[in-house]
Design a protein around this motif. Structure first.
Motif, PDB file in Angstrom:
ATOM      1  N   LEU A 161      15.704 -46.310  20.373  1.00 44.21           N
ATOM      2  CA  LEU A 161      15.932 -45.823  18.730  1.00 44.21           C
ATOM      3  C   LEU A 161      17.443 -45.424  19.020  1.00 44.21           C
ATOM      4  O   LEU A 161      17.146 -45.091  17.227  1.00 44.21           O
ATOM      5  CB  LEU A 161      14.993 -43.916  19.178  1.00 44.21           C
ATOM      6  N   VAL A 162      18.291 -44.910  19.337  1.00 44.96           N
ATOM      7  CA  VAL A 162      19.474 -45.115  18.705  1.00 44.96           C
ATOM      8  C   VAL A 162      19.660 -46.136  18.371  1.00 44.96           C
ATOM      9  O   VAL A 162      20.476 -46.662  17.031  1.00 44.96           O
ATOM     10  CB  VAL A 162      20.093 -44.661  20.484  1.00 44.96           C
ATOM     11  N   LEU A 174       6.383 -28.295  27.604  1.00 46.24           N
ATOM     12  CA  LEU A 174       6.464 -29.724  28.223  1.00 46.24           C
ATOM     13  C   LEU A 174       7.373 -29.826  29.618  1.00 46.24           C
ATOM     14  O   LEU A 174       7.229 -30.044  30.831  1.00 46.24           O
ATOM     15  CB  LEU A 174       7.677 -30.193  27.376  1.00 46.24           C
ATOM     16  N   VAL A 205      24.351 -38.631  14.252  1.00 43.15           N
ATOM     17  CA  VAL A 205      22.759 -38.978  14.599  1.00 43.15           C
ATOM     18  C   VAL A 205      21.765 -37.874  14.473  1.00 43.15           C
ATOM     19  O   VAL A 205      22.364 -36.621  15.210  1.00 43.15           O
ATOM     20  CB  VAL A 205      23.094 -39.353  16.327  1.00 43.15           C
ATOM     21  N   ASP A 206      20.564 -37.417  14.456  1.00 43.25           N
ATOM     22  CA  ASP A 206      19.961 -36.636  14.053  1.00 43.25           C
ATOM     23  C   ASP A 206      19.390 -35.970  15.551  1.00 43.25           C
ATOM     24  O   ASP A 206      19.235 -36.362  16.725  1.00 43.25           O
ATOM     25  CB  ASP A 206      18.680 -36.672  13.669  1.00 43.25           C
ATOM     26  N   SER A 225      17.408 -33.761  16.736  1.00 44.58           N
ATOM     27  CA  SER A 225      15.959 -34.474  17.498  1.00 44.58           C
ATOM     28  C   SER A 225      15.336 -35.283  18.437  1.00 44.58           C
ATOM     29  O   SER A 225      14.896 -35.680  18.705  1.00 44.58           O
ATOM     30  CB  SER A 225      15.194 -34.671  15.975  1.00 44.58           C
ATOM     31  N   LEU A 226      17.107 -36.130  18.620  1.00 45.71           N
ATOM     32  CA  LEU A 226      16.843 -36.746  19.864  1.00 45.71           C
ATOM     33  C   LEU A 226      16.183 -36.165  20.587  1.00 45.71           C
ATOM     34  O   LEU A 226      15.689 -36.903  22.294  1.00 45.71           O
ATOM     35  CB  LEU A 226      17.772 -37.849  19.426  1.00 45.71           C
ATOM     36  N   GLY A 254      14.213 -33.636  21.152  1.00 46.09           N
ATOM     37  CA  GLY A 254      12.771 -33.668  21.164  1.00 46.09           C
ATOM     38  C   GLY A 254      12.458 -34.797  21.500  1.00 46.09           C
ATOM     39  O   GLY A 254      11.566 -34.575  22.462  1.00 46.09           O
ATOM     40  N   VAL A 255      12.792 -35.646  21.213  1.00 42.18           N
ATOM     41  CA  VAL A 255      12.230 -37.157  21.570  1.00 42.18           C
ATOM     42  C   VAL A 255      12.344 -37.819  22.495  1.00 42.18           C
ATOM     43  O   VAL A 255      11.440 -37.713  23.250  1.00 42.18           O
ATOM     44  CB  VAL A 255      12.905 -38.712  20.701  1.00 42.18           C
ATOM     45  N   GLY A 292       9.785 -35.289  24.831  1.00 43.65           N
ATOM     46  CA  GLY A 292       8.630 -35.786  24.467  1.00 43.65           C
ATOM     47  C   GLY A 292       8.606 -36.561  25.909  1.00 43.65           C
ATOM     48  O   GLY A 292       7.286 -36.347  25.969  1.00 43.65           O
ATOM     49  N   SER A 293       8.929 -37.955  25.165  1.00 47.01           N
ATOM     50  CA  SER A 293       8.883 -39.165  25.720  1.00 47.01           C
ATOM     51  C   SER A 293       8.866 -39.100  27.114  1.00 47.01           C
ATOM     52  O   SER A 293       7.918 -39.878  27.734  1.00 47.01           O
ATOM     53  CB  SER A 293       9.417 -39.969  25.614  1.00 47.01           C
ATOM     54  N   VAL A 350       8.612 -37.071  29.239  1.00 45.79           N
ATOM     55  CA  VAL A 350       7.073 -36.304  30.058  1.00 45.79           C
ATOM     56  C   VAL A 350       5.635 -36.913  29.958  1.00 45.79           C
ATOM     57  O   VAL A 350       4.811 -36.952  30.803  1.00 45.79           O
ATOM     58  CB  VAL A 350       6.893 -34.232  29.318  1.00 45.79           C
ATOM     59  N   LEU A 351       5.666 -37.247  28.166  1.00 48.39           N
ATOM     60  CA  LEU A 351       4.614 -38.114  28.289  1.00 48.39           C
ATOM     61  C   LEU A 351       4.214 -39.627  29.119  1.00 48.39           C
ATOM     62  O   LEU A 351       2.857 -39.465  30.156  1.00 48.39           O
ATOM     63  CB  LEU A 351       4.993 -38.740  27.260  1.00 48.39           C
ATOM     64  N   VAL A 389       1.598 -32.769  23.918  1.00 46.06           N
ATOM     65  CA  VAL A 389       3.148 -33.763  24.173  1.00 46.06           C
ATOM     66  C   VAL A 389       2.857 -34.423  23.233  1.00 46.06           C
ATOM     67  O   VAL A 389       3.782 -34.428  22.240  1.00 46.06           O
ATOM     68  CB  VAL A 389       2.625 -34.220  26.063  1.00 46.06           C
ATOM     69  N   LEU A 434       4.225 -32.768  19.643  1.00 47.41           N
ATOM     70  CA  LEU A 434       5.347 -32.645  19.564  1.00 47.41           C
ATOM     71  C   LEU A 434       6.305 -33.856  19.663  1.00 47.41           C
ATOM     72  O   LEU A 434       7.469 -33.541  19.055  1.00 47.41           O
ATOM     73  CB  LEU A 434       6.063 -31.654  21.346  1.00 47.41           C
ATOM     74  N   LEU A 435       6.335 -34.870  20.866  1.00 50.95           N
ATOM     75  CA  LEU A 435       7.000 -35.699  21.296  1.00 50.95           C
ATOM     76  C   LEU A 435       6.709 -36.663  19.061  1.00 50.95           C
ATOM     77  O   LEU A 435       7.839 -36.726  18.891  1.00 50.95           O
ATOM     78  CB  LEU A 435       6.352 -37.012  21.978  1.00 50.95           C
ATOM     79  N   ASN A 492       8.940 -34.238  16.520  1.00 52.15           N
ATOM     80  CA  ASN A 492      10.621 -35.184  16.832  1.00 52.15           C
ATOM     81  C   ASN A 492      10.948 -36.564  16.170  1.00 52.15           C
ATOM     82  O   ASN A 492      12.341 -36.718  15.928  1.00 52.15           O
ATOM     83  CB  ASN A 492      10.932 -34.983  18.027  1.00 52.15           C
ATOM     84  N   LEU A 493      10.245 -37.487  16.501  1.00 53.35           N
ATOM     85  CA  LEU A 493      10.203 -39.409  16.360  1.00 53.35           C
ATOM     86  C   LEU A 493      10.420 -39.142  15.074  1.00 53.35           C
ATOM     87  O   LEU A 493      11.211 -39.823  14.569  1.00 53.35           O
ATOM     88  CB  LEU A 493       9.129 -39.948  17.092  1.00 53.35           C
ATOM     89  N   GLN A 506      11.156 -37.199  12.782  1.00 59.34           N
ATOM     90  CA  GLN A 506      12.600 -36.439  12.264  1.00 59.34           C
ATOM     91  C   GLN A 506      13.330 -36.623  12.754  1.00 59.34           C
ATOM     92  O   GLN A 506      14.337 -37.232  11.736  1.00 59.34           O
ATOM     93  CB  GLN A 506      12.799 -34.837  13.067  1.00 59.34           C
ATOM     94  N   PHE A 507      13.381 -37.454  13.678  1.00 56.21           N
ATOM     95  CA  PHE A 507      14.693 -38.589  14.432  1.00 56.21           C
ATOM     96  C   PHE A 507      14.882 -39.869  13.467  1.00 56.21           C
ATOM     97  O   PHE A 507      15.877 -40.227  12.656  1.00 56.21           O
ATOM     98  CB  PHE A 507      14.731 -38.600  15.751  1.00 56.21           C
ATOM     99  N   LEU A 508      13.535 -40.280  13.382  1.00 54.76           N
ATOM    100  CA  LEU A 508      13.377 -42.155  12.196  1.00 54.76           C
ATOM    101  C   LEU A 508      13.713 -42.107  11.072  1.00 54.76           C
ATOM    102  O   LEU A 508      13.995 -42.798  10.576  1.00 54.76           O
ATOM    103  CB  LEU A 508      12.106 -42.619  13.165  1.00 54.76           C
ATOM    104  N   GLN A 530      15.100 -39.349   9.455  1.00 58.02           N
ATOM    105  CA  GLN A 530      16.869 -38.813   9.126  1.00 58.02           C
ATOM    106  C   GLN A 530      17.367 -39.820   8.099  1.00 58.02           C
ATOM    107  O   GLN A 530      17.855 -38.895   7.589  1.00 58.02           O
ATOM    108  CB  GLN A 530      17.635 -38.673  10.077  1.00 58.02           C
TER     109      GLN A 530
END
Lengths: 494, 355, 325
Positions: free
Chosen positions: B27-28, B281, B316-317, B319-320, B322-323, B326-327, B329-330, C95, C98-99, C102-103, C105-107, C109
């Motif tokens: 993603l980065v 989480l 870079v935002d 929110s990374l 959180g991503v 979250g990923s 834990v999923l 989960v 939430l993911l 965030n995703l 917001q991130f993608l 941006q």
């Protein structure tokens, strides 16, 4: 249609539920499949109707080998089964339920479906309104609907699993007439799974008897009850001997006064009962006849619509379950892992929950106590094992260990359900020991011999009505069976 | 039990972490940044000096508090999604105390903590009553009460509690000095008292769940409420008590956010900062095992504290973070399922082998 | 009729539409016995993807399709975790929500607050001329018209077709469905995916029409939870679900109207709480415990009617697993 089963085998874990069973059925005949609980008769029929895969063996229909993948495939081969709890959808109407599963395009074609439904119903005198929700039907009506549906799908062999459980005498007459008609006029094979001998005697041309997973034998009817009992049990049951119990002067444990209980399907009305310390009262009846409601009302899990419940002289009507517990009542439900034991908790945690009362739990002491209890109650399991890993018999013995040692009253739903002979005997030793200490016991059972063997008195439930057999030692299994089926002539209403 | 080979076990344990990291790296790359630079920025952002370390600890404390609170509700089988709102209400109640009570410092701080616990517990009790008495599922009650607590928060900030200089929605006036516990140093802005409260709460909850009848009753209620009731457990009371304990801890977490997040302590919008959900989480990740809480929250706090600098340093935002969490834990949840299926398959083949 | 009123009603229908589409999608999924709790995050992520895809391709249609794909994929993760891997559907869904947020917001941006393609209102010829009804219901965007089709279509599917019987049976009593030859878990996957695609469509309806564009924090955050509550309030029935969505949107538009009215003493920020208070009230109304309490204080003739009207029984097998032998 002719069916032949060859060398059918089925295992459930260590249990050999069907052991090398070979049987054949011819069209136009009604065959009774007989056996005790656990004899393997339901399993065999589920295999024949595609509900369960077999581990080994072959099925031939009209001489050709079939191999089906599920119930619908079996229906296409002409074999359909009516389950004890009919497999329908409560949220559907009668018509929707009739249509669902039948071939057809996208549209429901309600008019066609309704015509077909009414046509088959009228042939057998079934009264089913197409727009009534299934949830509002009685068990008997739901069975009728299933039969109609299976016939409409072209079934030529109809299997019925305990079809007379929970239906009225009138519905039973209609059902039996329909079955005779199907066999005689349409040449269908009817297979009737039952442990009710009077039904088998009334209806069947032939019987096949199973015991312990094996086929004992087949014979043509007519036969007498005792001949059939001999086949089912290996020999005729010896008359039970029992010690007469002296209850004079015993204290009263439980009093029910003019109790009315409203359930979804049955209502028990205006029941009065007095149970003394040390007395055992058996509750007989088909599933859902009202006996379960009565047991639960005696421990505060169901609130009566009218009347009073007194425990040890104290009026506890409407009090919560915990008040009953505090007064010395113990309750054991039939579904052990649903109501009674907590899957995921260890044995020690169960014992601590039941017997450690302080705010802090002394785990070493609880563990020692658990070891003692496990020894005393002969539970095969380690204190730290989770309760769901125990076998059924061990779970039931653990439940005994969780109950208070000297309760005033025990209310038990089918205390030996699913247990082998040794486990059952052991449970009853425990219960009799407590009874000797003055505990009153109320229990329900589907096993007639258990009821006759251990009860001082028996209450027979039929569709919410209650009849009393004041001296159980004089009751015979035959008589009890007739009463359970709703033939009350000569019995006194409680 | 099956004993699978050690390397396989370690593999199944580490694989989700690697997968989550790989996903985050992709993603980065997708937004045109360098994953290694991101990793370095996060690490340095959380640990480069005592100020950054202090900030990281100040993320760790509220996250740990809500996580142990959620351990209690999850043990009782409850999805206390309302934990975010419980943080907000704790912050609101404590702010009232900080801005109106005239007490010496130790007493005022103690009063703030007590008020925060009260606010969080009351808001949690609302979810509990809706659940146990009125049949509204705690997830929906919780989500709605979260939103309502935020509405109340904005209303207070923009109305009754707005600073005298004007009607911005940026926050209440700063707290008086007496309302703020003293820090260990000017650069390491961590309050020892606050840390001690967190440690005490952690120890208390672990001990209570293990060694008391209350803990046992919660566990039984969570695993099978019907059986627990028949064994004599007051299941409704157990559920209510779990909500209240969790709410009280979340309330303290909310107060900590007010006190330690910004340069000057004041109640601001978005005070919970998603910490409550992050706690959910954490607890799902460790499958409700309390002893793991402080360690996992530490890692999450490093990621959280460090990613705050991502925007400034690399564009870079943030929110990374959180991503990534979250990923992780999923993927762990999905791996648990995979392990279960593998175990089931082995068992079946074992049975067949015995025949 | 009053111009102002018609404009308000038109705006209610427009604002309700993403809620209608999302809650109809969730109804499709839950009728098959699966809970997709990822709604809120799914809507946000698909809104962002829909906007960006439309922007990049210059075609709003591509945006809509991309959004539906994202919503469908999210739902399939829930199905995979819940059905195949036997995990708690609620946990996976939560989960994921939430993911996904965030995703997004991130993608997203680099795409915040920039102009992009929009899907504009297209009045339907002829029917738009009907007095009142025309201007309210038929001078709208394509999303609104799709929502009409979805509502009636789902009703027809569930209650008037043979596959609809199987759809409901899978959510009500999978053992029966199995006995009638229905492939329970296959259908559950299908309906979870289809429902998720509709949730994605709802996301596109936000970012390409109702709240056009993309911003952080996303303007539609929270609506997924409201849509989940609307499904419960709507008793899993398309017509009642649509009523619920219009009720929520109506109250929101009303709050906006009040906000614009001078001399109103209610602080504006408190109006934001209205939908959430309504959410609790509606859930209370349909919960059995609360219904019984309410029913008991009513006069006897009204009791049965109230009970039947408010009762909303979930699909009996909702959230459970089924393993055919």
């Amino acid at each position: 249609m002719d069916i032949e089963l060859r060398h059918i085998h089925k295992h459930f874990g260590p249990v050999h539920a069907n052991n090398d069973i070979s049987l054949s059925f011819r069209g136009g005949r009604i065959v009774g499949i007989l056996g005790e609980n656990g004899a393997g008769k339901s399993t065999l029929m589920k295999i024949l109707s595609g509900f369960q895969p077999m581990d080994g063996g072959e099925i031939y229909i009209n001489g050709a080998r079939v191999d089906y993948t599920g119930p619908q495939a079996a229906i296409r081969c002409g074999v359909g089964m009516l389950q004890q709890d009919p497999l329908d959808v409560a949220a559907f109407t009668v018509l929707e339920n009739f249509i669902y599963g039948q071939a057809g395009g996208l549209a429901l074609k309600r008019r066609e479906g309704r015509a077909r439904l009414e046509q088959i119903c009228s042939r057998f005198g079934f009264s089913l309104d197409a727009e009534t929700p299934i949830a509002q039907l009685s068990i008997g009506q739901r069975q009728q609907l299933e039969i109609v549906r299976l016939l409409s799908q072209g079934v030529k062999t109809l299997i019925l699993d305990e079809p007379t459980t929970g239906i009225s005498a009138e519905q039973k007459t209609i059902l039996f007439n329909a079955l005779r008609d199907l066999a005689a006029r349409d040449g269908m094979s009817i297979l009737l799974v039952s442990h009710k001998l009077e039904d088998v005697i009334a209806l069947c041309d032939e019987v096949a008897v199973l015991r312990g997973g094996r086929l004992v034998g087949t014979r043509d009817m007519p036969a007498t009850t005792s001949e059939l009992v001999a086949m089912m049990f290996g020999q005729e049951l010896p008359p039970q001997t029992r010690q007469p119990l002296n209850l004079e002067g015993a204290e009263t444990a439980l009093v029910l006064e003019n109790l009315t209980l409203r359930g979804k399907r049955v209502t028990v009305e205006n029941l009065s009962l007095r149970v003394r310390a040390g007395e055992i009262v058996g509750l007989a009846g088909l599933d859902g006849s009202g006996q379960e409601m009565l047991l639960r009302a005696c421990v505060g899990l169901i609130k009566p619509a009218h009347g009073r419940v007194m425990i040890g002289g104290e009026n506890l009507t409407g009090a919560p379950y915990r008040a009953f517990l505090a007064r010395g009542v113990a309750f054991g439900a039939a579904g052990r892992l649903e109501e009674g034991l907590v899957a995921g908790l260890s044995l020690t945690e169960h014992i601590a929950l039941a017997h450690e009362t302080g705010a802090l739990v002394d785990w070493p002491r609880a563990r020692r106590h658990t070891e003692e209890q496990l020894r005393h109650y002969n539970v095969r399991g380690r204190p730290e094992s989770r309760v769901e890993t125990l076998s059924g018999g061990n779970q039931q013995r653990l439940l005994m260990a969780l109950m208070p040692p000297r309760p005033l009253l025990m209310a038990l739903e089918q205390p030996t359900r699913g247990l082998d002979v040794d486990s059952s005997r052991w449970i009853w030793q425990q219960l009799l020991a407590r009874r000797a200490n003055g505990t009153a016991i109320l229990f329900s059972s589907a096993e007639l011999d258990e009821l006759v063997a251990y009860s001082d008195r028996i209450l027979v439930f039929y569709a919410g009505r209650v009849f009393e057999i004041p001296d159980a030692s004089r009751a015979s299994i035959d008589e009890l069976g007739r009463l359970i089926g709703g033939h009350f002539d000569g019995a006194s209403e409680a | 039990m099956k004993t699978r080979s050690l390397p396989l076990q370690i593999g199944l344990f580490i694989a989700p972490v690697i997968l989550a990291l790989a996903l985050a790296a992709l993603l980065v790359l997708a937004v045109g940044a360098d994953p290694l630079a991101v990793l370095q920025t996060i690490w340095e952002g959380a640990t480069r000096d005592s100020r950054a370390l202090g900030q990281m600890v100040n993320f760790w404390m509220p996250l740990t508090l809500v996580s142990i609170g959620l351990i209690v509700t999850f043990t009782a089988g409850l999805w206390n999604i309302g934990v975010e709102g419980q943080m907000v209400m704790g912050a609101v109640f404590a702010t009232w105390g900080a801005l109106t009570l005239d007490l010496p410092q130790p007493l005022l701080v103690a009063a703030e903590i007590a008020l925060a616990m009260l606010g969080g517990a009351l808001w949690a009790a609302l979810v509990g009553v809706l659940k146990t008495r009125l049949g509204v599922h705690e997830i929906f009650g919780g989500v709605a009460l979260n939103a309502l607590s935020n509405v109340l928060l904005i209303y207070l900030i923009s109305g009754p509690w707005q600073p005298p200089e004007g009607g911005s929605v940026r926050g209440t006036p700063p707290f008086p000095d007496a309302a703020i516990p003293s820090f260990l140093s000017d650069t390491f802005k961590v309050s020892l008292v606050a840390v001690l409260v967190v440690v005490a709460a952690l120890v208390a909850v672990v001990l209570a769940l293990r060694g008391t009848r209350w803990g046992l009753e919660l566990k039984a209620t969570g695993k099978n409420a019907r059986s627990a009731l028949l064994l004599g457990v007051p299941t409704r009371r157990a559920a209510m008590s779990a909500f209240i304990v969790c709410g009280a801890l979340a309330g303290i977490a909310g107060l900590y956010r007010v006190l330690f997040t910004f340069v000057s302590a004041s109640l601001r919008p978005g005070v919970s900062g998603g910490i409550g959900f992050l706690g959910v989480l954490v607890v799902l990740l460790i499958a409700v095992r309390p002893v793991w809480v402080p360690f996992v929250t530490l890692i999450f706090a490093i990621v959280l504290g460090g990613s705050a600098r991502l925007q400034i340093a690399l564009g870079v935002d943030s929110s990374l973070a959180g991503v990534l969490q979250g990923s992780l834990v999923l993927i762990v949840l999905l791996f648990n399922g995979l392990r279960g299926r593998l175990a089931a398959r082995e068992e079946t083949s074992e049975v067949t082998a015995h025949e | 009729m009053n111009e102002e009123l018609i404009r308000t009603l038109n705006s209610i229908v427009a604002n309700a539409t993403p809620l209608v589409i999302a809650s109809i999608g969730e109804t499709v999924t839950e009728r098959a016995g699966v809970v997709n709790l990822s709604l809120d995050g799914s809507i946000i992520l698909s809104a962002m993807v829909g906007f960006v895809a439309a922007l990049a391709s210059g075609s709003p249609v591509v945006g809509v399709l991309a959004a539906m794909l994202v919503g469908g994929l999210m739902a399939l993760i829930v199905a995979f975790g819940g059905i195949t891997l036997r995990q708690d559907q609620v946990a996976v869904g939560f989960v994921l929500t939430l993911l996904a947020a965030n995703l997004a917001q991130f993608l997203g941006q680099n795409y915040t607050r920039i102009p992009g393609p929009q899907i504009l209102n297209t009045p339907l010829p002829v029917v738009e001329q009907i007095p009142v009804i025309g201007p309210v219901f038929f001078r709208q965007s394509i999303f609104v018209y799709i929502s009409y089709v979805l509502v009636f279509g789902l009703w027809y599917w569930l209650f008037r077709t043979r596959p609809g019987l199987a759809h409901r049976a899978v959510g009500e009593r999978p053992a029966t469905a199995f006995a009638r030859g229905t492939r329970v878990n296959v259908l559950r996957y299908v309906y979870t995916g289809v429902g998720g695609a509709l949730v994605g469509l709802a996301g596109a309806a936000y970012s390409l029409n109702v709240k056009a564009g993309w911003s952080t924090p996303p303007s539609m955050a929270g609506d997924g939870w409201i849509a989940l509550a609307i499904v419960i309030f709507g008793g899993w029935h398309p017509f009642r679900v649509v009523l619920g969505a219009y009720l929520f949107a109506g109250l929101r538009v009303l709050a906006n109207v009040i906000q614009r009215t001078p001399d109103v003493s209610i602080p504006v920020v408190l109006l934001n709480g209205v939908p959430w208070a309504l959410m609790i009230i509606t859930l209370l109304l349909v919960s059995s415990g609360a219904i019984e309490r309410l029913v008991r204080v009513l006069p006897r003739p009204a009791q049965k009617w109230t009970r039947n009207f408010l009762r909303s029984d979930p699909p009996a097998a909702l959230g459970t697993r089924f393993e055919p032998e």
